[in-house]
Design a protein around this motif. Structure first.
Motif, PDB file in Angstrom:
ATOM      1  N   ASN A   3       0.845  -1.194   0.000  1.00 37.66           N
ATOM      2  CA  ASN A   3       0.000   0.000   0.000  1.00 37.66           C
ATOM      3  C   ASN A   3       0.870   1.229   0.000  1.00 37.66           C
ATOM      4  N   SER A  20      -0.635  -0.680 -13.372  1.00 35.56           N
ATOM      5  CA  SER A  20      -1.001   0.605 -12.770  1.00 35.56           C
ATOM      6  C   SER A  20       0.180   1.469 -12.353  1.00 35.56           C
ATOM      7  N   GLY A  21       1.393   0.959 -12.485  1.00 35.00           N
ATOM      8  CA  GLY A  21       2.519   1.686 -11.927  1.00 35.00           C
ATOM      9  C   GLY A  21       3.181   2.694 -12.829  1.00 35.00           C
ATOM     10  N   ARG A  26      -0.782   4.366 -14.862  1.00 36.92           N
ATOM     11  CA  ARG A  26      -0.674   5.348 -13.780  1.00 36.92           C
ATOM     12  C   ARG A  26      -1.630   6.516 -14.026  1.00 36.92           C
ATOM     13  N   GLY A  41      -4.586  -1.082  -7.634  1.00 34.93           N
ATOM     14  CA  GLY A  41      -3.702  -1.320  -8.764  1.00 34.93           C
ATOM     15  C   GLY A  41      -3.197  -2.751  -8.767  1.00 34.93           C
ATOM     16  N   ALA A  43      -0.063  -4.687 -10.303  1.00 41.36           N
ATOM     17  CA  ALA A  43       1.197  -4.359 -10.960  1.00 41.36           C
ATOM     18  C   ALA A  43       2.293  -5.279 -10.450  1.00 41.36           C
ATOM     19  N   ALA A  49       2.707   2.042  -7.668  1.00 41.17           N
ATOM     20  CA  ALA A  49       1.404   2.613  -7.981  1.00 41.17           C
ATOM     21  C   ALA A  49       1.016   3.655  -6.939  1.00 41.17           C
ATOM     22  N   GLU A  52      -3.393   1.485  -3.113  1.00 39.94           N
ATOM     23  CA  GLU A  52      -3.152   0.129  -2.628  1.00 39.94           C
ATOM     24  C   GLU A  52      -2.994  -0.801  -3.828  1.00 39.94           C
ATOM     25  N   THR A  53      -2.028  -1.705  -3.709  1.00 41.00           N
ATOM     26  CA  THR A  53      -1.601  -2.478  -4.866  1.00 41.00           C
ATOM     27  C   THR A  53      -1.515  -3.954  -4.543  1.00 41.00           C
ATOM     28  N   GLU A  55       0.339  -7.087  -5.928  1.00 34.79           N
ATOM     29  CA  GLU A  55       1.423  -7.426  -6.837  1.00 34.79           C
ATOM     30  C   GLU A  55       1.005  -8.597  -7.720  1.00 34.79           C
TER      31      GLU A  55
END
Length: 224
Positions: A3, A20-21, A26, A41, A43, A49, A52-53, A55
């Motif tokens: 995050n 999303s990065g 983005r 996101g 990614a 990103a 909150e992502t 992976e």
């Protein structure tokens, strides 16, 4: 789940954006956030990103299948399949088994597998967007750069989108973002990613676009 922004604890609908990065991904994150959406996101590790992502390596089918269980609570009402690879740019000379497998796996198979995995989490009125390309159009896809594999992959992705629109109640769209100033598009391209992202979000928010639509960021229909 990593995050880089404070995570919401509610169950409001989620917007998922792959790749999303950087680049268009983005910019799409920023455009979605500006519309008040709760964005997650998807990614690769270290992509950085804005939100909150989760992976995700799109070459890993097991990781794709595990995505729904790694998401925060809440229905998914928008998925934007943005991540992709360009592949070789030397026409048929670049069509090797390895290159074909990579481009088709990332550009076609991965978004289809991710869509399948997400179906139980999709809201009834959800929209699923495949960032496609005019290069995948047999009618309009002139390709002086000889991105043969890329064009083939987008044509296959478009067809997959149509099949999904025929068999599932959610809305499925294929959208061409234009020629963008990104790592893939190069510095001589026409559009800034932020401009394209705004146009794409306007199309996504247009409830008049039917499921199975193939068009561009400005709202023009793209011929098949």
């Amino acid at each position: 789940m990593s995050n880089t922004a404070s995570a919401s604890t509610g169950t409001e609908p989620l917007t998922l954006i792959t790749g999303s990065g950087r680049g268009l991904g983005r910019a799409l994150v920023a455009a979605a956030l500006a519309r008040g959406r709760r964005v997650v996101g998807l990614a690769r590790s270290g992509a950085g990103a804005l939100v909150e992502t989760v992976e995700l390596d799109l070459a890993d089918a097991g990781a794709i299948a595990a995505v729904p269980g790694r998401l925060p609570a809440g229905p998914v009402d928008l998925v934007i399949h943005n991540a992709g690879v360009r592949g070789p740019v030397n026409g048929l000379d670049g069509v090797t088994p390895e290159a074909f497998g990579e481009v088709m796996s990332v550009n076609v198979l991965a978004p289809l597998l991710l869509t399948r995995a997400l179906l139980p989490r999709l809201a009834p009125g959800a929209t699923v967007v495949f960032i496609s390309s005019r290069a995948g159009s047999c009618a309009e896809g002139a390709d002086p750069d000889r991105d043969d594999l890329y064009g083939m992959s987008k044509a296959a992705l478009n067809r997959g989108m149509v099949k999904l629109s025929q068999h599932h109640p959610q809305r499925f769209l294929a959208l061409h973002p234009g020629w963008l100033r990104t790592d893939m598009g190069g510095g001589e391209a026409d559009l800034d990613p932020a401009e394209a992202a705004e146009g794409l979000m306007e199309q996504i928010d247009d409830s008049g676009l039917p499921s199975g639509w193939f068009g561009d960021y400005a709202g023009a229909k793209v011929g098949w």
